[in-house]
Scaffold this motif. Structure first.
Motif, mmCIF file in Angstrom:
data_model
loop_
_atom_site.group_PDB
_atom_site.id
_atom_site.type_symbol
_atom_site.label_atom_id
_atom_site.label_comp_id
_atom_site.label_asym_id
_atom_site.label_seq_id
_atom_site.Cartn_x
_atom_site.Cartn_y
_atom_site.Cartn_z
ATOM 1 N N LEU A 44 0.927 -1.296 0.125
ATOM 2 C CA LEU A 44 -0.023 -0.004 0.032
ATOM 3 C C LEU A 44 0.901 1.293 -0.015
ATOM 4 O O LEU A 44 0.461 2.334 -0.503
ATOM 5 C CB LEU A 44 -0.823 -0.008 1.207
ATOM 6 C CG LEU A 44 -2.186 -0.803 1.164
ATOM 7 C CD1 LEU A 44 -2.745 -0.811 2.450
ATOM 8 C CD2 LEU A 44 -2.901 -0.712 0.054
ATOM 9 N N CYS A 45 2.030 1.030 0.414
ATOM 10 C CA CYS A 45 2.714 2.256 0.787
ATOM 11 C C CYS A 45 3.396 3.030 -0.567
ATOM 12 O O CYS A 45 3.559 4.130 -0.560
ATOM 13 C CB CYS A 45 3.994 1.967 1.545
ATOM 14 S SG CYS A 45 3.850 1.381 3.298
ATOM 15 N N GLU A 46 3.377 2.097 -1.642
ATOM 16 C CA GLU A 46 3.844 2.887 -2.856
ATOM 17 C C GLU A 46 2.817 3.794 -3.379
ATOM 18 O O GLU A 46 3.337 4.525 -4.182
ATOM 19 C CB GLU A 46 4.096 1.640 -3.965
ATOM 20 C CG GLU A 46 5.248 0.644 -3.447
ATOM 21 C CD GLU A 46 5.305 -0.610 -4.420
ATOM 22 O OE1 GLU A 46 4.689 -0.503 -5.572
ATOM 23 O OE2 GLU A 46 5.899 -1.443 -4.132
ATOM 24 N N THR A 47 1.751 3.781 -2.830
ATOM 25 C CA THR A 47 0.623 4.717 -3.441
ATOM 26 C C THR A 47 0.088 5.539 -2.390
ATOM 27 O O THR A 47 -0.868 6.169 -2.613
ATOM 28 C CB THR A 47 -0.623 3.892 -4.280
ATOM 29 O OG1 THR A 47 -1.271 2.970 -3.634
ATOM 30 C CG2 THR A 47 -0.011 3.331 -5.468
ATOM 31 N N CYS A 48 0.596 5.477 -1.343
ATOM 32 C CA CYS A 48 0.064 6.235 -0.155
ATOM 33 C C CYS A 48 0.583 7.692 -0.180
ATOM 34 O O CYS A 48 1.971 7.751 -0.119
ATOM 35 C CB CYS A 48 0.211 5.539 1.082
ATOM 36 S SG CYS A 48 -0.428 6.210 2.622
#
Length: 123
Positions: A44-48
């Protein structure tokens, strides 16, 4: 209604767990908070947005597969583009200004009436 991320059955937006496969849909102890899950192996961190601006303090960062604070930066880009593309017309802007400043409009009206009465009385 929303769909369960695991079994894809339709479940109530208030459900804490899926009634079909028992997948947890909300954060533990916080039934009102949505638990976001990664799709596939992508974290999720890649697009947060919190990861992008380095304000995230989640212990599983940068490999989080589940997060309650997830904020999709792609959605923010779409929202910003839509706001830029929509420009209110002049009448809508004027109507909105009038609704937000009724006292000022009343004072301007009184001033206009006073000027007209002064002009009429001076003749």
């Amino acid at each position: 209604m929303q769909n369960c991320p695991k079994c894809h059955q339709s479940v109530s937006s208030r459900a804490v767990t899926c009634p079909y496969c028992r997948t947890v849909l909300k954060a533990y102890g916080h039934p009102g908070i949505t638990l976001h899950r990664a799709v596939g192996d992508t974290a999720l961190c890649e697009t947060c947005t919190y990861h992008a601006d380095d304000t995230c303090n989640f212990p599983q960062r940068p490999d989080a597969q589940e997060c309650t604070l997830y904020d999709n930066m792609n959605q923010h880009q779409l929202d910003t583009e839509q706001l830029r593309n929509t420009s209110p017309d002049l009448m809508h802007s004027l109507r909105l200004y009038c609704q937000q400043h009724p006292t000022l409009l009343g004072l301007l009206g009184l001033a206009a009436v006073s000027v007209m009465l002064t002009l009429i009385a001076s003749k």
